[in-house]
Design a protein around this motif. Sequence first.
Motif, PDB file in Angstrom:
ATOM      1  N   VAL A 261     -31.210 -27.589   8.379  1.00  0.00           N
ATOM      2  CA  VAL A 261     -30.977 -27.300   9.792  1.00  0.00           C
ATOM      3  C   VAL A 261     -29.617 -27.877  10.148  1.00  0.00           C
ATOM      4  CG1 VAL A 261     -31.810 -27.615  12.139  1.00  0.00           C
ATOM      5  CG2 VAL A 261     -33.446 -27.384  10.263  1.00  0.00           C
ATOM      6  N   LYS A 262     -28.700 -27.003  10.524  1.00  0.00           N
ATOM      7  CA  LYS A 262     -27.326 -27.398  10.795  1.00  0.00           C
ATOM      8  C   LYS A 262     -27.258 -28.436  11.914  1.00  0.00           C
ATOM      9  CE  LYS A 262     -22.814 -25.329  11.402  1.00  0.00           C
ATOM     10  NZ  LYS A 262     -22.081 -24.078  11.539  1.00  0.00           N
ATOM     11  N   GLY A 263     -26.495 -29.502  11.681  1.00  0.00           N
ATOM     12  CA  GLY A 263     -26.298 -30.535  12.690  1.00  0.00           C
ATOM     13  C   GLY A 263     -27.334 -31.636  12.659  1.00  0.00           C
ATOM     14  N   THR A 264     -28.323 -31.548  11.769  1.00  0.00           N
ATOM     15  CA  THR A 264     -29.344 -32.588  11.651  1.00  0.00           C
ATOM     16  C   THR A 264     -29.622 -32.854  10.181  1.00  0.00           C
ATOM     17  OG1 THR A 264     -31.268 -31.124  11.544  1.00  0.00           O
ATOM     18  CG2 THR A 264     -30.471 -31.708  13.740  1.00  0.00           C
ATOM     19  N   SER A 265     -30.480 -33.822   9.909  1.00  0.00           N
ATOM     20  CA  SER A 265     -30.891 -34.098   8.535  1.00  0.00           C
ATOM     21  C   SER A 265     -32.232 -33.431   8.222  1.00  0.00           C
ATOM     22  CB  SER A 265     -31.000 -35.610   8.320  1.00  0.00           C
ATOM     23  OG  SER A 265     -31.962 -36.154   9.191  1.00  0.00           O
ATOM     24  N   LEU A 266     -32.718 -32.579   9.123  1.00  0.00           N
ATOM     25  CA  LEU A 266     -33.998 -31.903   8.928  1.00  0.00           C
ATOM     26  C   LEU A 266     -33.874 -30.755   7.930  1.00  0.00           C
ATOM     27  CD1 LEU A 266     -35.148 -31.657  12.647  1.00  0.00           C
ATOM     28  CD2 LEU A 266     -35.935 -33.282  10.938  1.00  0.00           C
ATOM     29  N   VAL A 267     -34.979 -30.470   7.247  1.00  0.00           N
ATOM     30  CA  VAL A 267     -35.041 -29.361   6.303  1.00  0.00           C
ATOM     31  C   VAL A 267     -36.329 -28.589   6.553  1.00  0.00           C
ATOM     32  CG1 VAL A 267     -35.189 -28.719   3.867  1.00  0.00           C
ATOM     33  CG2 VAL A 267     -33.743 -30.631   4.551  1.00  0.00           C
ATOM     34  N   VAL A 268     -36.222 -27.256   6.603  1.00  0.00           N
ATOM     35  CA  VAL A 268     -37.399 -26.400   6.678  1.00  0.00           C
ATOM     36  C   VAL A 268     -37.814 -26.163   5.231  1.00  0.00           C
ATOM     37  CG1 VAL A 268     -38.333 -24.190   7.420  1.00  0.00           C
ATOM     38  CG2 VAL A 268     -36.564 -25.302   8.781  1.00  0.00           C
ATOM     39  N   LYS A 269     -38.977 -26.669   4.851  1.00  0.00           N
ATOM     40  CA  LYS A 269     -39.427 -26.638   3.460  1.00  0.00           C
ATOM     41  C   LYS A 269     -39.972 -25.272   3.048  1.00  0.00           C
ATOM     42  CE  LYS A 269     -38.970 -31.071   2.496  1.00  0.00           C
ATOM     43  NZ  LYS A 269     -38.138 -31.557   1.446  1.00  0.00           N
ATOM     44  N   VAL A 270     -39.934 -25.015   1.746  1.00  0.00           N
ATOM     45  CA  VAL A 270     -40.531 -23.801   1.177  1.00  0.00           C
ATOM     46  C   VAL A 270     -42.016 -23.793   1.526  1.00  0.00           C
ATOM     47  CG1 VAL A 270     -41.162 -22.662  -0.978  1.00  0.00           C
ATOM     48  CG2 VAL A 270     -38.914 -23.677  -0.737  1.00  0.00           C
ATOM     49  N   GLY A 271     -42.541 -22.646   1.916  1.00  0.00           N
ATOM     50  CA  GLY A 271     -43.949 -22.512   2.243  1.00  0.00           C
ATOM     51  C   GLY A 271     -44.289 -22.751   3.700  1.00  0.00           C
ATOM     52  N   THR A 272     -43.297 -23.124   4.509  1.00  0.00           N
ATOM     53  CA  THR A 272     -43.539 -23.329   5.935  1.00  0.00           C
ATOM     54  C   THR A 272     -43.888 -21.993   6.579  1.00  0.00           C
ATOM     55  OG1 THR A 272     -41.948 -25.150   6.006  1.00  0.00           O
ATOM     56  CG2 THR A 272     -42.531 -24.130   8.110  1.00  0.00           C
ATOM     57  N   LYS A 273     -45.033 -21.958   7.285  1.00  0.00           N
ATOM     58  CA  LYS A 273     -45.451 -20.730   7.981  1.00  0.00           C
ATOM     59  C   LYS A 273     -44.857 -20.736   9.382  1.00  0.00           C
ATOM     60  CE  LYS A 273     -49.555 -19.487   5.570  1.00  0.00           C
ATOM     61  NZ  LYS A 273     -49.681 -18.095   5.274  1.00  0.00           N
ATOM     62  N   VAL A 274     -44.305 -19.599   9.747  1.00  0.00           N
ATOM     63  CA  VAL A 274     -43.707 -19.425  11.068  1.00  0.00           C
ATOM     64  C   VAL A 274     -44.495 -18.329  11.759  1.00  0.00           C
ATOM     65  CG1 VAL A 274     -41.619 -18.887  12.332  1.00  0.00           C
ATOM     66  CG2 VAL A 274     -41.460 -20.072  10.145  1.00  0.00           C
ATOM     67  N   LYS A 275     -45.118 -18.670  12.885  1.00  0.00           N
ATOM     68  CA  LYS A 275     -45.965 -17.725  13.607  1.00  0.00           C
ATOM     69  C   LYS A 275     -45.209 -17.103  14.773  1.00  0.00           C
ATOM     70  CE  LYS A 275     -50.015 -20.539  12.626  1.00  0.00           C
ATOM     71  NZ  LYS A 275     -51.084 -21.349  13.204  1.00  0.00           N
ATOM     72  N   ASN A 276     -45.628 -15.907  15.140  1.00  0.00           N
ATOM     73  CA  ASN A 276     -45.149 -15.229  16.342  1.00  0.00           C
ATOM     74  C   ASN A 276     -43.620 -15.115  16.381  1.00  0.00           C
ATOM     75  OD1 ASN A 276     -45.478 -13.852  18.712  1.00  0.00           O
ATOM     76  ND2 ASN A 276     -45.655 -15.678  19.966  1.00  0.00           N
ATOM     77  N   ILE A 277     -43.048 -14.462  15.360  1.00  0.00           N
ATOM     78  CA  ILE A 277     -41.600 -14.290  15.331  1.00  0.00           C
ATOM     79  C   ILE A 277     -41.168 -13.233  16.332  1.00  0.00           C
ATOM     80  CG2 ILE A 277     -41.466 -14.970  12.918  1.00  0.00           C
ATOM     81  CD1 ILE A 277     -41.003 -11.974  12.249  1.00  0.00           C
ATOM     82  N   ARG A 278     -39.890 -13.279  16.683  1.00  0.00           N
ATOM     83  CA  ARG A 278     -39.298 -12.275  17.564  1.00  0.00           C
ATOM     84  C   ARG A 278     -38.037 -11.770  16.890  1.00  0.00           C
ATOM     85  NH1 ARG A 278     -35.842 -12.165  22.314  1.00  0.00           N
ATOM     86  NH2 ARG A 278     -35.303 -14.320  21.872  1.00  0.00           N
ATOM     87  N   LEU A 279     -37.908 -10.473  16.743  1.00  0.00           N
ATOM     88  CA  LEU A 279     -36.758  -9.880  16.082  1.00  0.00           C
ATOM     89  C   LEU A 279     -35.629  -9.659  17.080  1.00  0.00           C
ATOM     90  CD1 LEU A 279     -38.631  -7.254  13.887  1.00  0.00           C
ATOM     91  CD2 LEU A 279     -37.940  -9.572  13.280  1.00  0.00           C
ATOM     92  N   VAL A 280     -34.415 -10.025  16.668  1.00  0.00           N
ATOM     93  CA  VAL A 280     -33.234  -9.885  17.516  1.00  0.00           C
ATOM     94  C   VAL A 280     -32.110  -9.250  16.697  1.00  0.00           C
ATOM     95  CG1 VAL A 280     -33.819 -11.819  19.016  1.00  0.00           C
ATOM     96  CG2 VAL A 280     -32.484 -12.229  16.959  1.00  0.00           C
ATOM     97  N   ASP A 281     -31.078  -8.775  17.372  1.00  0.00           N
ATOM     98  CA  ASP A 281     -29.912  -8.212  16.692  1.00  0.00           C
ATOM     99  C   ASP A 281     -29.026  -9.341  16.194  1.00  0.00           C
ATOM    100  OD1 ASP A 281     -30.680  -5.609  17.162  1.00  0.00           O
ATOM    101  OD2 ASP A 281     -29.609  -5.500  19.071  1.00  0.00           O
TER     102      ASP A 281
END
Length: 93
Positions: free
Chosen positions: A48-68
């Motif tokens: 995650v840009k600007g932080t030391s956080l990482v989105v790990k492999v296998g993380t489920k993301v619910k209710n996505i919204r598609l954008v251009d």
Amino acid sequence: MLVCPECGNEWSAEAESGSVGGAAVIRDANGNPLEDGDVVTVIKDLKVKGTSLVVKVGTKVKNIRLVDGDHDIDCKIDGIGPMKLKSEFVKKS
């Protein structure tokens, strides 16, 4: 050439997602079409840009919204907050 201001990714203006009837079809890493409200799984560790956080492999993301744009998924990830993802780094669950 177009350049993403967030990640520096470059692509040509002609290279767009496939289209059906004039509307862009956004596909996951496996080629499955995505829709608003889908549940997707992250297939690669994403810093995650600007932080030391990482989105790990296998993380489920619910209710996505598609954008251009280059980052074509708008979502909220538990423990991290709202962010944008590229469809090439997720697969439909």
